[in-house]
Scaffold this active site. Structure first.
Site, PDB file in Angstrom:
ATOM      1  CG  HIS A  82      -1.897   1.169   1.196  1.00 46.48           C
ATOM      2  ND1 HIS A  82      -3.015   1.221   0.697  1.00 46.48           N
ATOM      3  CD2 HIS A  82      -1.694   2.374   1.875  1.00 46.48           C
ATOM      4  CE1 HIS A  82      -3.844   2.215   0.971  1.00 46.48           C
ATOM      5  NE2 HIS A  82      -2.777   3.166   1.531  1.00 46.48           N
ATOM      6  CG  ASP A 161     -11.545   4.220   5.574  1.00 46.89           C
ATOM      7  OD1 ASP A 161     -11.026   5.231   6.345  1.00 46.89           O
ATOM      8  OD2 ASP A 161     -11.518   4.078   4.434  1.00 46.89           O
ATOM      9  CE  LYS A 187      -8.712   2.126   3.448  1.00 49.02           C
ATOM     10  NZ  LYS A 187      -8.707   3.367   3.010  1.00 49.02           N
TER      11      LYS A 187
HETATM   12  N1  URA Z   1      -5.097   6.461   2.184  1.00 52.85           N
HETATM   13  C1  URA Z   1      -6.258   5.993   3.125  1.00 52.85           C
HETATM   14  O1  URA Z   1      -6.676   4.934   2.724  1.00 52.85           O
HETATM   15  N2  URA Z   1      -6.532   6.534   4.077  1.00 52.85           N
HETATM   16  C2  URA Z   1      -6.344   7.733   4.424  1.00 52.85           C
HETATM   17  O2  URA Z   1      -6.697   8.399   5.563  1.00 52.85           O
HETATM   18  C3  URA Z   1      -5.038   8.358   3.783  1.00 52.85           C
HETATM   19  C4  URA Z   1      -4.715   7.862   2.621  1.00 52.85           C
END
Ligand code: URA
Length: 435
Positions: A82, A161, A187
């Protein structure tokens, strides 16, 4: 315990208990807490911060808001990557098939473009027919069969989220370490992985503007991973200029095709190979960085990584004609060049402004409901430190919005600084951190 008491406690700088955090998130999701109460708490967290226990509790509350994916039927270790977001960051599109082609399972759930930064989903969807909105069962099947799946956030995974991010986006509460940490890690943990490689960006095109902040964010992400039994490795990488030369969805896919052919830009390949190497080691497929690099180079050179990319594109509904012969793709209707106003060295790029210019050309969204133009974007001809002659092409813009060309070129002109002496270029890969 009332929402009012919890908000005022955080407003006054006192830590929240795990129960209070869980109550707040679950009540928000069930409609008992309103958007304005949630945004008040978010702003209080932004200003007063959260300690690591609170951040873990927030992550857990986010995960509890939805489903988690069970990937136990997929053999071997499942490793994802990520990035905290940047401009021209197309690493996932090369790295995921590369790593999967070497046997490590890569279940990758990616996001859309956000503000100035691009999103892997928008890039993949510029390939005709590519579907990223697949149900979890199909995702699981893809990972089982191909060792790879590339999908978007579903409605059922961490819905908290999704709703809270939308509020943060419009209330200036995005760049906050505990909120970013809970958002990203919830996530990733819900995705069913064993390990995660993070590309934590620092610099003028990243959420974290300097290396110290990026290091703090990496610490926070690694600590949550540890708490949930996930191995996490983070590389701190520079976003003081766009990564590679292409910015914009199809333009970036096209650059990825060059990478698969061994003709990718040096900085993009360096970051890709470093992150892929960490994934192979976490996944147990390589026993050292050198072994990983050798395997990656072989998979690229032999065409194995590109074949895996074509396989997953077909499996996710894409027509691969453009990928096999990108010369047939019609270019954007309007293309204009920005020339250097003077001789010297390219000494600074305002990466955030370059990302926003690309959004203005149609490559990203100003509002969540906006469509993106797959062909829009920017191709850089010069990078930091390059010597320049007056009149030489710095970059080219691609768009179908003829009316944006002049204002965007003006914006880009002021985003680029030319000086008499070569600049100091920050290290592309600053450091590695791990649990
Ligand atoms: N990417 C994400 O998934 N969440 C954030 O808060 C910032 C970047």
């Amino acid at each position: 315990m009332t929402p009012y008491e919890i908000i005022s406690q955080k407003r006054d700088g006192k830590p929240l208990s795990d129960t209070e955090i869980d109550f707040f998130i679950s009540s928000f999701m069930s409609g008992k807490i309103t958007d304005y109460q949630m945004t008040a708490l978010l702003m209080a967290i932004y200003i007063r911060d959260m300690d690591s226990r609170e951040t873990s509790a927030l992550t857990r509350a986010y995960i509890r808001s939805g489903e988690t994916i069970d990937l136990s039927a997929v053999s071997g270790r499942k490793i994802d990557k990520h990035s905290t977001g940047g401009v021209g960051d197309k690493v996932s599109i090369i790295l995921a098939p590369l790593v999967a082609s070497l046997g490590v399972a890569v279940p990758m759930i990616s996001g859309r473009g956000l503000g100035h930064s691009g999103g892997t989903l928008d890039k993949l969807e510029s390939i005709p027919g590519f579907r990223t909105d697949l149900p979890v069962a199909q995702f699981r099947q893809l990972v089982q069969q191909h060792r790879l799946g590339l999908i978007g956030q579903t409605r059922d995974i961490v819905p908290a989220d999704k709703r809270i991010y939308a509020l943060r986006d419009v209330t200036a509460t995005v760049d906050c370490i505990p909120l970013i940490s809970a958002s990203i890690m919830s996530k990733k943990i819900a995705e069913g992985i064993d390990g995660l490689v993070l590309d934590v960006k620092y610099g003028n095109g990243a959420f974290m503007k300097d290396a110290a902040q990026a290091e703090q964010l990496a610490h926070s992400l690694i600590a949550i991973g540890r708490e949930f039994g996930k191995e996490v490795v983070a590389l701190l990488t520079s976003m003081e200029q766009p990564l590679g030369n292409a910015i914009g969805n199809w333009l970036e896919i096209r650059e990825c095709l060059d990478c698969f052919q061994g003709k990718g830009p040096e900085d993009l390949m360096e970051v890709t190979l470093a992150l892929a190497g960490e994934m192979l080691q976490l996944g147990g497929a390589a026993d050292s960085a050198e072994d990983a690099r050798r395997q990656c180079q072989e998979a690229l050179h032999s065409g194995r990584a590109f074949d895996k990319f074509l396989d997953i594109c077909r499996a996710q509904g894409a027509d691969t004609a453009w990928l096999r012969d990108p010369a047939q793709v019609p270019p954007a209707a309007e293309r204009r060049t920005l020339a250097a106003g003077r001789s010297g060295y390219l000494s600074r790029m305002d990466t955030f402004a370059i990302g926003m210019a690309s959004v203005q050309l149609g490559a990203g969204r100003l509002r969540a409901e906006d469509d993106v133009d797959p062909l829009a974007g920017i191709v850089l001809h010069k990078k930091l430190g390059d010597p320049l002659q007056a009149g030489e092409a710095l970059l080219e813009i691609h768009t179908r919005r003829a009316d944006t060309c002049d204002p965007v070129l003006k914006r880009l002109e002021s985003a680029i600084t030319i000086a008499d002496a070569p600049p100091e270029i920050p290290p592309l890969i600053l450091k590695k951190m791990s649990s």
